[in-house]
Write a protein that holds these residues in place. Structure first.
Motif, PDB file in Angstrom:
ATOM      1  N   GLU A 138     -59.257  13.353   4.906  1.00 21.93           N
ATOM      2  CA  GLU A 138     -60.333  14.128   5.346  1.00 21.93           C
ATOM      3  C   GLU A 138     -60.067  15.586   4.667  1.00 21.93           C
ATOM      4  OE1 GLU A 138     -62.032  15.303   9.769  1.00 21.93           O
ATOM      5  OE2 GLU A 138     -60.057  15.112   9.682  1.00 21.93           O
ATOM      6  N   ILE A 139     -58.769  16.102   4.741  1.00 24.80           N
ATOM      7  CA  ILE A 139     -58.450  17.438   4.305  1.00 24.80           C
ATOM      8  C   ILE A 139     -58.737  17.556   2.709  1.00 24.80           C
ATOM      9  CG2 ILE A 139     -56.034  17.261   3.578  1.00 24.80           C
ATOM     10  CD1 ILE A 139     -56.233  19.976   5.494  1.00 24.80           C
ATOM     11  N   ILE A 140     -58.584  16.486   1.833  1.00 25.41           N
ATOM     12  CA  ILE A 140     -58.897  16.504   0.418  1.00 25.41           C
ATOM     13  C   ILE A 140     -60.320  16.547   0.335  1.00 25.41           C
ATOM     14  CG2 ILE A 140     -58.942  15.040  -1.671  1.00 25.41           C
ATOM     15  CD1 ILE A 140     -56.179  16.206  -1.338  1.00 25.41           C
ATOM     16  N   ASN A 141     -60.813  15.609   0.907  1.00 28.49           N
ATOM     17  CA  ASN A 141     -62.564  15.711   1.051  1.00 28.49           C
ATOM     18  C   ASN A 141     -63.314  17.289   1.266  1.00 28.49           C
ATOM     19  OD1 ASN A 141     -64.882  14.435   0.765  1.00 28.49           O
ATOM     20  ND2 ASN A 141     -65.145  14.707   3.081  1.00 28.49           N
ATOM     21  N   LEU A 142     -62.666  17.636   2.354  1.00 28.48           N
ATOM     22  CA  LEU A 142     -63.218  19.017   3.040  1.00 28.48           C
ATOM     23  C   LEU A 142     -62.772  20.157   1.670  1.00 28.48           C
ATOM     24  CD1 LEU A 142     -62.229  18.863   6.635  1.00 28.48           C
ATOM     25  CD2 LEU A 142     -64.397  18.903   5.673  1.00 28.48           C
ATOM     26  N   PHE A 144     -61.923  19.765  -1.498  1.00 29.43           N
ATOM     27  CA  PHE A 144     -62.071  19.492  -2.809  1.00 29.43           C
ATOM     28  C   PHE A 144     -63.605  19.015  -3.264  1.00 29.43           C
ATOM     29  CE2 PHE A 144     -57.648  19.520  -2.893  1.00 29.43           C
ATOM     30  CZ  PHE A 144     -57.397  20.805  -3.718  1.00 29.43           C
ATOM     31  N   TYR A 145     -64.153  18.225  -2.458  1.00 31.47           N
ATOM     32  CA  TYR A 145     -65.323  17.616  -2.366  1.00 31.47           C
ATOM     33  C   TYR A 145     -66.529  18.352  -1.870  1.00 31.47           C
ATOM     34  CZ  TYR A 145     -63.022  13.596  -4.671  1.00 31.47           C
ATOM     35  OH  TYR A 145     -62.111  12.775  -5.469  1.00 31.47           O
ATOM     36  N   GLU A 146     -66.153  18.841  -0.751  1.00 33.11           N
ATOM     37  CA  GLU A 146     -67.253  19.654  -0.088  1.00 33.11           C
ATOM     38  C   GLU A 146     -66.845  21.285  -0.124  1.00 33.11           C
ATOM     39  OE1 GLU A 146     -67.611  18.893   4.193  1.00 33.11           O
ATOM     40  OE2 GLU A 146     -67.268  16.697   3.768  1.00 33.11           O
ATOM     41  N   ASP A 147     -65.856  21.511  -1.083  1.00 33.07           N
ATOM     42  CA  ASP A 147     -65.568  22.926  -1.541  1.00 33.07           C
ATOM     43  C   ASP A 147     -65.525  23.852  -0.427  1.00 33.07           C
ATOM     44  OD1 ASP A 147     -64.949  24.615  -3.604  1.00 33.07           O
ATOM     45  OD2 ASP A 147     -66.992  25.237  -3.766  1.00 33.07           O
ATOM     46  N   LEU A 163     -51.552  25.520   9.290  1.00 29.98           N
ATOM     47  CA  LEU A 163     -51.449  23.989   9.243  1.00 29.98           C
ATOM     48  C   LEU A 163     -52.473  23.321   8.328  1.00 29.98           C
ATOM     49  CD1 LEU A 163     -50.083  21.687  10.544  1.00 29.98           C
ATOM     50  CD2 LEU A 163     -51.894  21.646  12.431  1.00 29.98           C
ATOM     51  N   VAL A 164     -53.512  23.893   7.936  1.00 30.17           N
ATOM     52  CA  VAL A 164     -54.412  23.603   6.827  1.00 30.17           C
ATOM     53  C   VAL A 164     -53.745  23.911   5.808  1.00 30.17           C
ATOM     54  CG1 VAL A 164     -56.633  24.300   5.228  1.00 30.17           C
ATOM     55  CG2 VAL A 164     -56.530  24.217   7.907  1.00 30.17           C
ATOM     56  N   ARG A 165     -53.180  24.880   5.299  1.00 27.74           N
ATOM     57  CA  ARG A 165     -52.308  25.209   4.000  1.00 27.74           C
ATOM     58  C   ARG A 165     -51.435  24.081   3.937  1.00 27.74           C
ATOM     59  NH1 ARG A 165     -52.959  30.209   5.726  1.00 27.74           N
ATOM     60  NH2 ARG A 165     -54.372  31.513   4.601  1.00 27.74           N
ATOM     61  N   ILE A 166     -50.507  23.958   5.001  1.00 23.25           N
ATOM     62  CA  ILE A 166     -49.416  22.970   4.851  1.00 23.25           C
ATOM     63  C   ILE A 166     -49.769  21.497   4.561  1.00 23.25           C
ATOM     64  CG2 ILE A 166     -47.479  22.064   6.236  1.00 23.25           C
ATOM     65  CD1 ILE A 166     -47.057  25.054   7.478  1.00 23.25           C
ATOM     66  N   ARG A 167     -50.836  21.164   5.470  1.00 23.76           N
ATOM     67  CA  ARG A 167     -51.329  19.624   4.943  1.00 23.76           C
ATOM     68  C   ARG A 167     -52.060  19.297   3.656  1.00 23.76           C
ATOM     69  NH1 ARG A 167     -54.741  17.879  10.571  1.00 23.76           N
ATOM     70  NH2 ARG A 167     -52.879  17.794  11.969  1.00 23.76           N
ATOM     71  N   LEU A 168     -52.547  20.461   3.358  1.00 22.23           N
ATOM     72  CA  LEU A 168     -53.243  20.374   1.929  1.00 22.23           C
ATOM     73  C   LEU A 168     -51.794  20.204   0.884  1.00 22.23           C
ATOM     74  CD1 LEU A 168     -55.693  20.053   0.334  1.00 22.23           C
ATOM     75  CD2 LEU A 168     -55.825  22.506   0.162  1.00 22.23           C
ATOM     76  N   TYR A 169     -50.765  21.023   0.935  1.00 22.60           N
ATOM     77  CA  TYR A 169     -49.914  21.109   0.074  1.00 22.60           C
ATOM     78  C   TYR A 169     -49.207  19.716   0.408  1.00 22.60           C
ATOM     79  CZ  TYR A 169     -44.806  21.675  -0.881  1.00 22.60           C
ATOM     80  OH  TYR A 169     -43.661  21.601  -1.797  1.00 22.60           O
ATOM     81  N   ARG A 170     -48.802  19.196   1.446  1.00 17.66           N
ATOM     82  CA  ARG A 170     -48.292  17.928   1.623  1.00 17.66           C
ATOM     83  C   ARG A 170     -49.022  16.802   1.107  1.00 17.66           C
ATOM     84  NH1 ARG A 170     -46.264  16.848   7.179  1.00 17.66           N
ATOM     85  NH2 ARG A 170     -44.810  15.523   6.146  1.00 17.66           N
ATOM     86  N   THR A 171     -50.198  16.732   1.112  1.00 20.15           N
ATOM     87  CA  THR A 171     -51.153  15.897   0.826  1.00 20.15           C
ATOM     88  C   THR A 171     -51.285  15.520  -0.673  1.00 20.15           C
ATOM     89  OG1 THR A 171     -52.643  15.922   2.485  1.00 20.15           O
ATOM     90  CG2 THR A 171     -53.489  14.825   0.679  1.00 20.15           C
TER      91      THR A 171
END
Length: 180
Positions: A138-142, A144-147, A163-171
């Motif tokens: 979900e976070i990758i989609n939001l 990089f795909y939905e920009d 938390l957005v930053r950290i989740r994206l970093y970890r993903t």
């Protein structure tokens, strides 16, 4: 900044990453605001700066440079890149007919080989993404795909910007592990 905190962050410790963010964000924000005089752009560039820093934190070496100095250098380079890209953007005024021609034009210049390579890359990416859990997808989609911006993701998922930053970093770190 404690070396121990940075070492924990390099190992992916979310609390350490958050502490680094919290202890440095105002310094980087004020630096960017002084340069841009635009709060919206400053917030955007702040997100980009920390995103880049967290992705490359393993390259940080404390050789006479403070962590905040390293962040300021990343912020400066990111802002320079932003202005360079903005300068290259050309805005054209088009009539409806011209727009229709441009947007409905099908470029058939791709060779069969190029299309096969693109399909293969797309399949590999799809296979990588399928190995992620639903939150990671979900976070990758939001992003990089939905920009969507970090702020938009934060509102949509009802989580903090940190938390957005950290989740994206970890993903992304997880995707790199899977890829290798």
């Amino acid at each position: 900044m404690s070396k121990q905190l940075i070492e924990r962050a390099k190992k992916g410790d979310e609390i350490a990453l958050n502490e680094l963010y919290e202890s440095n964000k105002s310094k980087v924000y004020n630096y960017l605001l002084k340069l841009t005089r635009d709060e919206t752009l400053t917030e955007h560039m702040l997100s980009i700066t920390f995103e880049k820093a967290f992705f490359k934190i393993d390259t940080y070496k404390e050789v006479g440079n403070k962590f905040s100095t390293w962040l300021i250098a990343i912020a400066k380079n990111s802002l320079t890149d932003h202005y360079r890209r903005k300068k290259e953007t050309i805005i054209l005024e088009l009539t409806e007919e011209e727009e229709s021609i441009i947007f409905n034009y099908k470029d058939s210049s791709n060779t069969i080989e190029e299309e096969l390579i693109q399909a293969e890359k797309s399949e590999k990416l799809s296979n990588l993404l399928n190995k992620l859990n639903e939150k990671e997808k979900e976070i990758i989609n939001l992003r990089f795909y939905e920009d969507k911006s970090y702020k938009e993701i934060s509102k949509e998922l009802n989580i903090t910007l940190d938390l957005v930053r950290i989740r994206l970093y970890r993903t992304i770190r997880e995707l790199r592990k899977i890829k290798n």
